[in-house]
Design a protein around this motif. Structure first.
Motif, short mmCIF file in Angstrom:
data_model
loop_
_atom_site.label_atom_id
_atom_site.label_comp_id
_atom_site.label_asym_id
_atom_site.label_seq_id
_atom_site.Cartn_x
_atom_site.Cartn_y
_atom_site.Cartn_z
N LEU A 161 0.82 -1.21 0.00
CA LEU A 161 0.00 0.00 0.00
C LEU A 161 0.85 1.25 0.00
CD1 LEU A 161 -3.08 -1.04 1.65
CD2 LEU A 161 -2.85 1.37 1.32
N LEU A 162 1.91 1.26 0.84
CA LEU A 162 2.79 2.42 0.91
C LEU A 162 3.45 2.70 -0.43
CD1 LEU A 162 4.52 1.91 4.37
CD2 LEU A 162 2.72 3.54 3.80
N GLY A 163 3.73 1.64 -1.17
CA GLY A 163 4.36 1.82 -2.47
C GLY A 163 3.48 2.52 -3.47
N GLY A 164 2.18 2.55 -3.21
CA GLY A 164 1.26 3.14 -4.17
C GLY A 164 0.87 4.56 -3.89
N ILE A 165 1.30 5.15 -2.78
CA ILE A 165 0.80 6.47 -2.43
C ILE A 165 1.77 7.60 -2.79
CG2 ILE A 165 -0.63 5.58 -0.59
CD1 ILE A 165 1.40 6.49 1.42
N GLY A 166 2.90 7.26 -3.42
CA GLY A 166 3.81 8.28 -3.91
C GLY A 166 4.46 9.10 -2.82
N LEU A 167 5.05 8.45 -1.82
CA LEU A 167 5.67 9.17 -0.72
C LEU A 167 6.78 10.10 -1.20
CD1 LEU A 167 5.89 6.37 2.01
CD2 LEU A 167 4.39 8.36 2.02
N SER A 168 7.56 9.67 -2.18
CA SER A 168 8.68 10.49 -2.65
C SER A 168 8.22 11.73 -3.39
CB SER A 168 9.59 9.66 -3.56
OG SER A 168 8.88 9.19 -4.68
N LYS A 192 12.05 3.03 6.97
CA LYS A 192 12.53 1.77 6.42
C LYS A 192 11.98 1.54 5.02
CE LYS A 192 12.78 -3.18 7.47
NZ LYS A 192 12.37 -4.25 8.42
N HIS A 193 10.69 1.80 4.85
CA HIS A 193 10.07 1.61 3.54
C HIS A 193 10.63 2.60 2.52
CE1 HIS A 193 7.05 1.19 0.41
NE2 HIS A 193 6.94 2.50 0.45
N ILE A 194 10.73 3.87 2.90
CA ILE A 194 11.19 4.91 1.97
C ILE A 194 12.61 4.63 1.53
CG2 ILE A 194 11.74 7.36 1.77
CD1 ILE A 194 9.36 7.89 3.68
N ASP A 195 13.47 4.22 2.47
CA ASP A 195 14.86 3.93 2.12
C ASP A 195 14.96 2.83 1.08
OD1 ASP A 195 16.44 5.75 3.40
OD2 ASP A 195 16.56 4.62 5.26
N ILE A 201 15.26 10.72 -1.70
CA ILE A 201 14.77 10.73 -0.32
C ILE A 201 15.24 11.97 0.45
CG2 ILE A 201 14.60 8.24 -0.20
CD1 ILE A 201 17.20 8.18 1.32
N GLU A 202 16.25 12.67 -0.07
CA GLU A 202 16.71 13.85 0.65
C GLU A 202 15.68 14.97 0.61
OE1 GLU A 202 17.99 14.10 -3.60
OE2 GLU A 202 18.16 12.60 -2.00
N LYS A 203 14.70 14.88 -0.29
CA LYS A 203 13.65 15.89 -0.37
C LYS A 203 12.44 15.55 0.50
CE LYS A 203 14.87 17.24 -5.10
NZ LYS A 203 14.37 17.38 -6.50
N ILE A 204 12.43 14.39 1.10
CA ILE A 204 11.28 13.95 1.88
C ILE A 204 11.37 14.52 3.29
CG2 ILE A 204 10.10 11.94 2.84
CD1 ILE A 204 10.98 10.37 0.42
N LYS A 205 10.26 15.11 3.76
CA LYS A 205 10.20 15.70 5.10
C LYS A 205 9.14 14.96 5.91
CE LYS A 205 9.24 19.65 3.28
NZ LYS A 205 8.89 21.08 3.07
N ILE A 206 9.56 14.43 7.05
CA ILE A 206 8.64 13.77 7.96
C ILE A 206 8.53 14.61 9.23
CG2 ILE A 206 8.18 11.73 9.37
CD1 ILE A 206 9.59 10.05 7.31
N SER A 229 20.01 7.07 6.92
CA SER A 229 19.08 7.64 5.94
C SER A 229 19.27 9.14 5.83
CB SER A 229 17.64 7.33 6.35
OG SER A 229 16.74 7.98 5.48
N ALA A 230 19.04 9.65 4.61
CA ALA A 230 19.11 11.09 4.37
C ALA A 230 17.77 11.77 4.58
CB ALA A 230 19.60 11.37 2.95
N ILE A 231 16.78 11.03 5.02
CA ILE A 231 15.45 11.60 5.27
C ILE A 231 15.53 12.58 6.43
CG2 ILE A 231 13.08 11.06 5.95
CD1 ILE A 231 13.47 8.32 4.70
N ASP A 232 14.88 13.73 6.26
CA ASP A 232 14.89 14.76 7.29
C ASP A 232 13.65 14.61 8.17
OD1 ASP A 232 15.77 16.84 8.74
OD2 ASP A 232 15.59 18.35 7.17
#
Length: 774
Positions: A161-168, A192-195, A201-206, A229-232
């Motif tokens: 499901l997470l793969g289909g929602i366009g997190l990136s 973990k999923h995003i990585d 992924i450096e543009k992803i903000k959580i 991870s480079a996720i912020d």
């Protein structure tokens, strides 16, 4: 995983209709045997019945149509059922088709904070995908949520499901469950999923929401959470935002200047948590002054949380005292609080039932009046954010007074408010500016290698720019405009930033050391600004100049899509004095008087075209009210009302015949007063409130004289509607004019820039014919 209020439900509606046809066909046809179709249906587990009911010869025309539809409909329904239920990828496939392509907001969580983020993002025109924890009780009554949001319920996250929602491709990701441990678990699963699945992924903000207490105690180490991870990931708390907003509405330095004290003095009365956040925010703002250390007196109830306060660190940067109480109804408690209030500049009450806050604030206000104390604002605050409850309306009202209510309402904790605090890009750019000076000493590191503590420190420095500039009488405005800082202003700004950084490091456990050590938390720069080596001061001044330019550019490019570009403007303060009158019978004279006032104001606007204006007035009858309204109309000025004494006594001067309060005059005062940005009362010069009881008493005249003194200190310009004659008594217009012309103090660092350093304060005399005004 169940879906609700989504395209998935609407897709199943035709299958449901076909199922009803099938049941009807079974109920209305006869039993027969021997057809392979029954075996197929039985094997699929959909319809377990026997007999070739579709081949029954004795059937009506209507039954024949129903049977033919159901024959094909059953097969279609079966295929859909298999794909939807047995194949886990079908739902993710549907989500991928129906989801927004890019720039959307993804929200994981439950409870009131999730509700607010969702509604506020939709209100900003954002497409949202909301994953709700089952049983969280999100309120779907809002029509926007039903129509503009893909809303799914889940118990465990499905990777397909997470793969289909366009997190990136999302604009931002919010994780805000009602339970902190659940929020952290969700964040770990997402990272973990995003990585493993996403690019860029450096543009992803959580944005990870935790309770205020968990953030303070370091419940989660972000470096451990994100790993390599480079996720912020940004931590935030609804209570922290509420505390910031509290002191944005009631800044400590404002009331310190009015009281004429060298440093702020805060009294906290609480029987709940959040005390540490209130203390830390208060100290941060108090560091933006070169006065003495702030004083903080805490009255903690039996349920208050004070164990987390690091008294040894706080004692270095403040004069802090902690006392306890068992009940607000204790006479000794209230007496002790009143003693502390003799020097205080603010009182904040929170963490107790609202009716108790109302009762306590009313009692303290009465004590202020009876003991002739400075009417320090008493703020009844509710800092625990709750989407579902409305604030209790105050049952205590005596017209304008120093009791204020503050509630953590929905608009404070929103998609816009969180992103507006996100100064990450600016913090990165400013961090690069210190590379040249620090890298030579081996202290500079790339942003990606900074610890979360240092990243957060850089963000806080970026967020604090508005507070630092306000100390120089510079404000953000809703128009693109730039200003140049003078050399004294740059040095003053860097001293303020050093003080802010000094307090932050001390609270984090750092201390002075001759050599820098990250392990031992020692730093040679942890000393007063005046004691730093000249090379360090020069480096910091250069850094402040470059950071200021970055901040100005950042204002021109809003963080929020569709946001309004902003700029900076110097504040010019206009003070008003003049004769009193109830009305002007000669309308032609009134029109000419207004024309003269408007002409003076337009001259001011042309002379200071890049400034924003404040008008300070006591709103006395006549000149005060007229000029204040013209400033609002012509200049768009913010109105600040400074009362010379408590309103219950001041209103006695709104008099007609026989010293009876004129109702029309009071209604006019209240109408204009509602336009004020803020108000306050001057400190008492009198020693006994009985001195204010009679007209023209010494106490009243002393308060009006003190008002004139304050106007001369606070104003950049003075507009006087005056007949030009000498004063007949104390506290009159002539006395204020004399103080302005002959005794006005020289400009300070904070106001010098507004006057172009060398220019004299503006004095505008508009002559009044006393025979024309009554």
């Amino acid at each position: 995983m169940n879906a609700s209020s989504s395209p998935l439900i609407r897709a199943y509606l035709p299958f449901t209709v076909l199922l009803i046809f099938n049941v009807y066909a079974i109920a209305t046809t006869s039993y027969s045997t021997g057809n392979i179709a029954n075996d197929v249906y039985r094997a699929l587990g959909l319809f377990a019945f026997e007999g070739d009911w579709t081949m029954q010869e004795s059937k009506s025309f209507f039954e024949s149509i129903i049977i033919n539809i159901s024959r094909f409909g059953s097969a279609v329904f079966t295929v859909g059922f298999i794909l939807a239920v047995l194949l886990s990828g079908f739902r993710a496939w549907l989500i991928k088709i129906f989801r927004p392509r890019r720039g959307h907001v993804v929200i994981f969580g439950s409870g009131p904070v999730s509700q607010t983020i969702l509604e506020s993002a939709i209100a900003k025109g954002k497409r949202c995908i909301f994953f709700e924890i089952c049983g969280a009780g999100i309120n779907q009554s809002s029509p926007n949520i039903r129509s503009d949001c893909a809303h799914y319920k889940y118990e465990t996250l499905d990777c397909n499901l997470l793969g289909g929602i366009g997190l990136s491709h999302s604009d931002s990701i919010f994780v805000c469950a009602t339970d902190d441990s659940q929020s952290v678990y969700l964040a770990k699963s997402l990272i973990k999923h995003i990585d493993s699945r996403c690019d860029s992924i450096e543009k992803i903000k959580i944005f990870l929401h935790l309770s205020d207490a968990k953030i303070r105690e370091g419940y989660i180490d972000l470096s451990e959470l994100t790993g390599d991870s480079a996720i912020d990931v940004r931590l935030w708390s609804a209570q922290q935002i509420a505390v910031e907003s509290l002191f944005r509405n009631f800044p400590p330095l404002r009331y310190t200047k009015i009281k004429g004290k060298p440093s702020p003095n805060l009294v906290i009365i609480s029987d709940g948590d959040c005390i540490e956040s209130v203390v830390n925010r208060f100290i941060d703002l108090c560091m933006l002054t070169e006065g003495e250390l702030p004083t903080i007196t805490i009255y903690a109830g039996p349920h208050a949380e004070t164990s987390s306060l690091d008294k040894s660190s706080l004692s270095i940067i403040s004069n802090i005292t902690i006392r306890t109480f068992s009940s607000i109804y204790d006479e000794s408690f209230e007496s002790d609080v009143v003693d502390s209030m003799s020097e205080c500049t603010q009182v904040v009450i929170f963490g107790m039932p609202e009716l108790n806050q109302v009762r306590l604030s009313a009692s303290l206000y009465k004590s202020q009046l009876s003991n002739a104390l400075f009417s320090a604002p008493i703020i009844r605050a509710r800092l625990d954010y709750d989407y579902y409850s409305d604030p209790v309306k105050s049952i205590f009202s005596l017209g304008p007074n120093n009791i204020h209510d503050f509630y953590a309402e929905k608009h404070l904790v929103s998609y816009a408010s969180i992103l507006s605090r996100d100064m990450n890009n600016m913090a990165k750019e400013i961090h690069l500016k210190i590379k040249e000076s620090e890298s030579q000493r081996g202290g500079w590191q790339p942003w990606s290698r900074l610890s979360n503590e240092l990243r957060e420190s850089n963000r806080k420095s970026s967020i604090s720019w508005e507070d630092k500039l306000s100390a120089l009488k510079i404000e953000t405005v809703d128009s693109v405009s730039e200003i140049e800082l003078t050399a004294p202003e740059k040095e003053h700004l860097v001293a303020l930033e050093h003080s802010r950084w000094y307090a932050e490091r001390i609270r984090s456990g750092w201390r002075y050391g001759k050599k820098k050590s990250t392990i031992l938390k020692k730093n040679p720069l942890l000393q007063q600004w005046a004691n730093l080596p000249k090379t360090s001061r020069d480096d910091n001044i250069k850094w402040v100049s470059e950071s200021f330019n970055i901040f100005q550019k950042a204002l021109e490019h809003p963080i929020l899509p569709g946001g309004t570009p902003k700029g900076l403007a110097r504040v010019r303060t206009i003070c008003v004095v003049g004769h009193r009158w109830l009305h002007i019978q000669d309308k032609a004279y009134e029109a000419r008087l207004i024309e003269k006032i408007d002409s003076r104001l337009k001259d001011l606007k042309r002379t200071h075209e890049n400034s924003t204006f404040h008008v300070v007035s006591a709103l006395a009858e006549g000149a005060d009210r007229l000029v204040a309204e013209r400033c609002i109309e012509v200049l768009g000025a913010k109105l600040i009302v400074i009362l010379p004494m408590p309103y219950s006594y001041y209103r006695q001067d709104f008099s007609g015949k026989d010293s009876i309060v004129d109702e029309r005059s009071e209604l006019e005062f209240l109408k204009i007063f509602k336009k004020a940005s803020w108000h306050c009362e001057l400190p008492p010069v009198y020693h006994d409130p009985m001195d204010l009881e009679t007209p023209d008493s010494k106490g009243r005249l002393s308060q009006y004289s003190a008002l004139g003194e304050f106007l001369c200190q606070a104003g950049d310009d003075l507009i006087a509607l005056w007949d030009g004659k000498e004063a007949k008594g104390q506290g009159g217009t002539s006395e204020v004019v004399d103080k302005w012309i002959n005794h006005k103090p020289p400009p300070t660092i904070e106001s010098s820039s507004c006057q172009n350093i060398d220019s004299d304060p503006g004095f505008f005399h508009i002559e009044i014919d006393r025979n024309k005004v009554k």
